[in-house]
Design an enzyme around this catalytic site. Structure first.
Site, PDB file in Angstrom:
ATOM      1  N   ASP A   1     -41.912  76.990 105.832  1.00 54.79           N
ATOM      2  CA  ASP A   1     -43.288  76.953 106.335  1.00 54.79           C
ATOM      3  C   ASP A   1     -43.372  77.556 107.735  1.00 54.79           C
ATOM      4  O   ASP A   1     -42.461  77.399 108.551  1.00 54.79           O
ATOM      5  CB  ASP A   1     -43.764  75.489 106.372  1.00 54.79           C
TER       6      ASP A   1
ATOM      7  N   ASN B   1     -50.807  78.937  96.625  1.00 56.65           N
ATOM      8  CA  ASN B   1     -50.754  80.230  97.310  1.00 56.65           C
ATOM      9  C   ASN B   1     -51.317  81.361  96.454  1.00 56.65           C
ATOM     10  O   ASN B   1     -51.728  82.399  96.984  1.00 56.65           O
ATOM     11  CB  ASN B   1     -49.309  80.589  97.683  1.00 56.65           C
TER      12      ASN B   1
END
Length: 259
Positions: free
Chosen positions: A33, A81
């Site tokens: 991340d 995503n």
């Protein structure tokens, strides 16, 4: 090398010397991340952030090999995503394709895809399958010097459990069993046998970078007894010293598994 670099190198070596090989996690899951935030902070583009994050993967695999970690699961692209705008998603998919091919081509790793292939473009599906096939004969496990690398692309924890149940029911139907019979006899291990990571040990340690302290659906089933390590640094800036700190932190914990 700068003075600060020398200090970090000395600290890194001390961390490494103090690691107990018997307490190194055998399976590590990593939520990679912070690529976009790293890029913004550096004045770069989103694509440059993803590219820097992809390049860091090769370092992480090397660190795992050096410390005898046997299985590494990398969350590269979530099902959420896939809803990103095409101008961002398409370059990201291309970077992931290149990264996975690079892992397969460098040796020392067996690649295994975890996720829902059907959600991905045909080109991405093909590259993931080719990486798996190209590394199928790589021997992993204790003393092998190689790492089983799970690449989680189009992955979501809830999606995985739904897919596992669907697969289990499909097998039962093929065997001529009724839904009532399945409902009566289903056990936890029956579902586990249909997970993307079936046959693998559950992760001992889950690392998330960028300071976020949540799983966001990562390996919901498998991480029931995992230890978590949340690191403030953005993924592209993740260093070997950060990795060793995570291993040190894990080794200091007393795992009771509910006992």
């Amino acid at each position: 090398m700068t003075w600060r670099g020398i200090v970090y190198r000395v600290y890194e070596k001390r961390l490494e010397r103090r690691l107990d090989p018997a307490r190194v996690p055998k399976h590590i899951g990593v939520i990679l991340d912070g690529n976009r935030r790293w890029a913004r902070a550096a004045g770069g583009t989103t694509a440059q952030g993803h590219q820097a994050g992809a390049e860091k993967i090769h370092e992480l695999i090397r660190w795992c090999r050096e410390t005898d970690v046997e299985v590494l699961t990398l969350w590269l692209l979530s099902t959420d995503n896939l809803d990103r705008p095409e101008p961002e998603l398409n370059p990201l998919l291309a970077i992931i394709e290149e990264a996975v091919s690079g892992v397969a081509g460098r040796g020392g790793a067996q690649v295994h895809h975890v996720g829902n292939l059907d959600l991905l473009p045909m080109r991405t599906q093909r590259i993931l399958k080719e990486a798996e096939e190209a590394t199928l004969d790589v021997v992993t496990g204790p003393g092998s010097g190689a790492v089983l690398v799970n690449v989680a692309v189009a992955y979501g924890g809830r999606q995985e459990i739904a897919d596992a149940v669907r697969s289990m029911l499909g097998d039962a139907a093929d065997q001529g069993r009724s839904l009532a019979d399945v409902a009566e006899t289903v056990e936890v291990e029956h579902i586990a046998q249909h997970l993307y990571t079936r046959g693998q040990p559950d992760p001992d340690l889950v690392i998330r970078t960028s300071g976020e302290q949540r799983l966001s659906g990562f390996m919901l089933w498998q991480s029931a007894h995992s230890e978590y390590y949340f690191c403030e640094v953005f993924w592209p800036a993740f260093r070997r010293v950060d990795f060793l700190r995570a291993l040190r932190d894990y080794a200091a914990r007393h795992r009771r598994f509910g006992g």
